[in-house]
Every structure is written in C-alpha cells, then in structure tokens.
Scaffold this motif. Structure first.
Motif, mmCIF file in Angstrom:
data_model
loop_
_atom_site.group_PDB
_atom_site.id
_atom_site.type_symbol
_atom_site.label_atom_id
_atom_site.label_comp_id
_atom_site.label_asym_id
_atom_site.label_seq_id
_atom_site.Cartn_x
_atom_site.Cartn_y
_atom_site.Cartn_z
ATOM 1 N N GLN A 94 0.824 -1.213 0.000
ATOM 2 C CA GLN A 94 0.000 0.000 0.000
ATOM 3 C C GLN A 94 0.858 1.264 0.000
ATOM 4 O O GLN A 94 0.561 2.223 -0.716
ATOM 5 C CB GLN A 94 -0.924 -0.003 1.219
ATOM 6 N N GLU A 95 1.941 1.278 0.813
ATOM 7 C CA GLU A 95 2.790 2.474 0.878
ATOM 8 C C GLU A 95 3.523 2.704 -0.435
ATOM 9 O O GLU A 95 3.615 3.838 -0.916
ATOM 10 C CB GLU A 95 3.783 2.353 2.039
ATOM 11 N N SER A 98 1.301 4.138 -3.028
ATOM 12 C CA SER A 98 0.977 5.546 -2.793
ATOM 13 C C SER A 98 2.162 6.462 -3.025
ATOM 14 O O SER A 98 2.061 7.680 -2.845
ATOM 15 C CB SER A 98 0.463 5.734 -1.354
ATOM 16 N N ASN A 100 5.165 6.101 -1.443
ATOM 17 C CA ASN A 100 5.944 6.252 -0.213
ATOM 18 C C ASN A 100 6.768 5.014 0.097
ATOM 19 O O ASN A 100 6.660 4.414 1.168
ATOM 20 C CB ASN A 100 5.008 6.587 0.957
ATOM 21 N N CYS A 104 8.019 1.623 3.124
ATOM 22 C CA CYS A 104 7.481 0.356 2.627
ATOM 23 C C CYS A 104 7.276 -0.628 3.781
ATOM 24 O O CYS A 104 8.111 -0.734 4.683
ATOM 25 C CB CYS A 104 8.448 -0.233 1.606
ATOM 26 N N GLU A 105 6.169 -1.353 3.724
ATOM 27 C CA GLU A 105 5.839 -2.292 4.791
ATOM 28 C C GLU A 105 6.826 -3.449 4.870
ATOM 29 O O GLU A 105 7.010 -4.053 5.927
ATOM 30 C CB GLU A 105 4.412 -2.815 4.581
#
Length: 347
Positions: A94-95, A98, A100, A104-105
């Motif tokens: 998700q990051e 977007s 970002n 990052c997860e």
C-alpha cells in the motif's frame, strides 16, 4: 569479491574475499564504484539495528555500474550507471503504491537487511522501483554521497519541513546530514542557523550557506540563542545528530506553529527522548520523522544539482580505501570527520 565484514557486533571488522552475489529475477547486481562511510553503519556494527544477521557486510550509500540483470527487469540494463536510495521498497504494498516506498511495509536496506556496499558488488532487488539513473556528468563519489545523507536531508527539508524561501531553518549538528540540510536550505532561499560544538564544522557550514552559526558550548541556552538570531524562532528545525538534547533544542527553538524534523537516528539508550509536549500543544508545533527518500523524488533533487543550486560534491571530505575503513568504521562515533568519507578503492 573483496569486502569488509564483521562476525560479531562491536568487534574489529575484517577484509576478505566473499562470494559474489547474483541477481534475483527482479533485481540487479551492481559493481560498486564508490560508497560512503556513514554513522548509521556504525550503529549497525554496534548491534543497534535488529535487522542485521551475522556475519555481515555493511554499507548503504553507493553508486556503480550494473554488472548483471535479472530476467524480469525492464528499465535497466548491464552497463547503466546507477545509484539507489538506502531505503528500498517492494513496489506493490500500500505504501509503495501511494508513492511512499521510504516507509514500505516490507522495505529492505542494503547494509542492514542484507549485505551492503563495502564490497566490490552488491545486489538490489525490485530494481525497476528502486534504482536511479545517474546523470552522465556526475561522478560516482558524488552520487554515492546522495544515497543516505543528502537525499534524506532533501526530503526532510523540502518534503517534511516544507521550507520556503525567506524562512529560518535551524540545523542541529553539522555532520554529513546537517551540512546537507544547510546547503539545501540555502539553495531554497532560506536563512540558516547552524549549531555544533566544533568550530571547523561551523566554518564549513558558513561556506555552504549558513547565515549564522552557534557553538553550543559557548551559549547558556541554545534555543534562546536561535530565537534571538531569528527574531522569534526558526520556522523549521532539524535534529541532524540524533541525541535527546539536540532533539529537545530543535523543538524548543521553534517559533509558534514551527516544524521540527527528526533525521538523526535515536537508537539504543536514546530511543525514548523526553519531548516538551506542553510547548508542542501550546504553540501548535508540528513534529515529523524523515526516513530516506523515494527513488522517484530524485528528479527534483538532481534538477537543483544540475542548475548549480546544490553542490553535494562540496560535502565530500576524503577518499579512502576499503582497508582504511577497517579503522574508520569503529571511529564513527567520535564525530571528528568534516564532510563525508568515500570508499572508492577496494584495496
């Protein structure tokens, strides 16, 4: 490949010939031409980073030439001159979606989550999302200096701090991160106050664009001194060192509705600093962290370099060999270096 590595935290690093890395399907192998010596690597060597698995090769800010490419890589080829942000993303969480990737997860960091660039070769996965093409006219040493300290400072000052021309920027600590922030602030047309304990670093800060300097050993109250110089406090303040005192000073030297950006790492005993929260609330202060910079944001930074507003090569202090780094890495906690040390020979 010839590489610097250590087998235990806090013990002397060694030089040895280690296995060459190979590319993952979406990754590349880079022949390292220059890599920076950074205090973050010292934190890793001390065991402050839980991602590191021993034995380990440090190094996370580098530039070089692609020597091997995985079958799924589309945007890069063997022979390309590249650099890479020290925080790299997976490209699909998700990051990352977007924009970002710096948070990052499942982020990975060469020199921390896997072997890094104090070696002749380093592997980078998800290359299409993370690599940056170097301008043809840029030297490898300059490109290597961007990957951690300069790019991190750019995001901290420009994106997180939202510094504008004519505003006041306070920078606490004039190491590689701090000097980068000073140059970037001056390049944006801001007025900059540089704070440190070393006169030679403060002199360099002036050369790089600082409007005023403060030796924190010579004043009773650093925050008050900043407020006096700026006529009420800084609009944006950066703790570029990473210490409970500089963090507190950076917050308390802000004017009302000012913005503090924490860039210096706060690890081990410093990981839970006291924050003057009553002042944060009463003055509506904004507090931000800043952790690397996305590969796609390099374009704006490189554009400022191309126009001459930024000259990151001025931050390079000395060029050393890989063997020199055996002694230089453990000494990184002394803060004695002026500018950035670059390893550019694997002797």
């Amino acid at each position: 490949m010839r590489a610097l590595f250590y087998e235990a935290f806090g013990e002397a690093p060694m030089i040895a010939n280690l296995p060459d890395p190979g590319p993952m399907p979406g990754g590349v192998v880079i022949s390292v031409k220059a890599t920076g010596l950074c205090r973050s690597d010292w934190h890793g060597w001390m065991g402050h980073d839980t991602d590191i698995r021993l034995p380990h090769v440090p190094g996370h800010e580098f530039a070089g030439v692609i020597s091997a490419v995985g079958k799924n890589v589309m945007r890069f080829k063997v022979g390309d001159r590249v650099t890479v942000p020290f925080v790299s993303g997976c490209g699909h969480c998700q990051e990352c979606r977007s924009g970002n990737s710096q948070v990052c997860e499942t982020q990975f960091q060469p020199g921390f989550t896997h072997w890094g660039s104090y070696a002749e070769y380093v592997a980078i996965d998800y290359a299409d999302q993370n690599l940056v093409h170097m301008p043809d006219e840029m030297g490898f040493d300059t490109a290597a200096s961007l990957g951690c300290r300069f790019a991190t400072s750019f995001r901290a000052v420009v994106d997180q701090g939202r510094l504008k021309g004519g505003e006041w920027l306070a920078v606490h600590g004039c190491g590689g991160v701090g000097l980068s922030a000073i140059m970037i602030g001056a390049g944006l047309g801001a007025q900059v106050v540089a704070i440190d304990i070393a006169e030679d670093k403060l002199a360099l800060a002036k050369e790089l664009g600082a409007t005023a300097t403060i030796n924190s050993r010579d004043v009773a109250d650093v925050s008050e001194a900043v407020r006096d110089i700026t006529g009420g406090g800084a609009h944006v303040s950066v703790d570029a060192l990473g210490h409970p005192q500089t963090c507190c000073n950076s917050i308390t030297n802000l004017r009302r509705r000012g913005r503090h950006v924490q860039v210096g790492l706060m690890l081990a005993d410093h990981s839970m600093p006291q924050i003057p929260m009553a002042r944060v609330i009463a003055h509506e202060l904004e507090i931000y962290g800043s952790h690397g910079m996305q590969a796609w944001r390099y374009d704006d930074m490189l554009a400022m370099i191309n126009t001459g507003k930024l000259s990151p090569e001025k931050l390079i202090g000395r060029h050393i060999t890989l063997s020199d780094a055996v002694m230089a890495l453990p000494a990184m906690d002394s803060f004695k270096e002026n500018g950035i040390s670059i390893i550019d020979r694997f002797e």
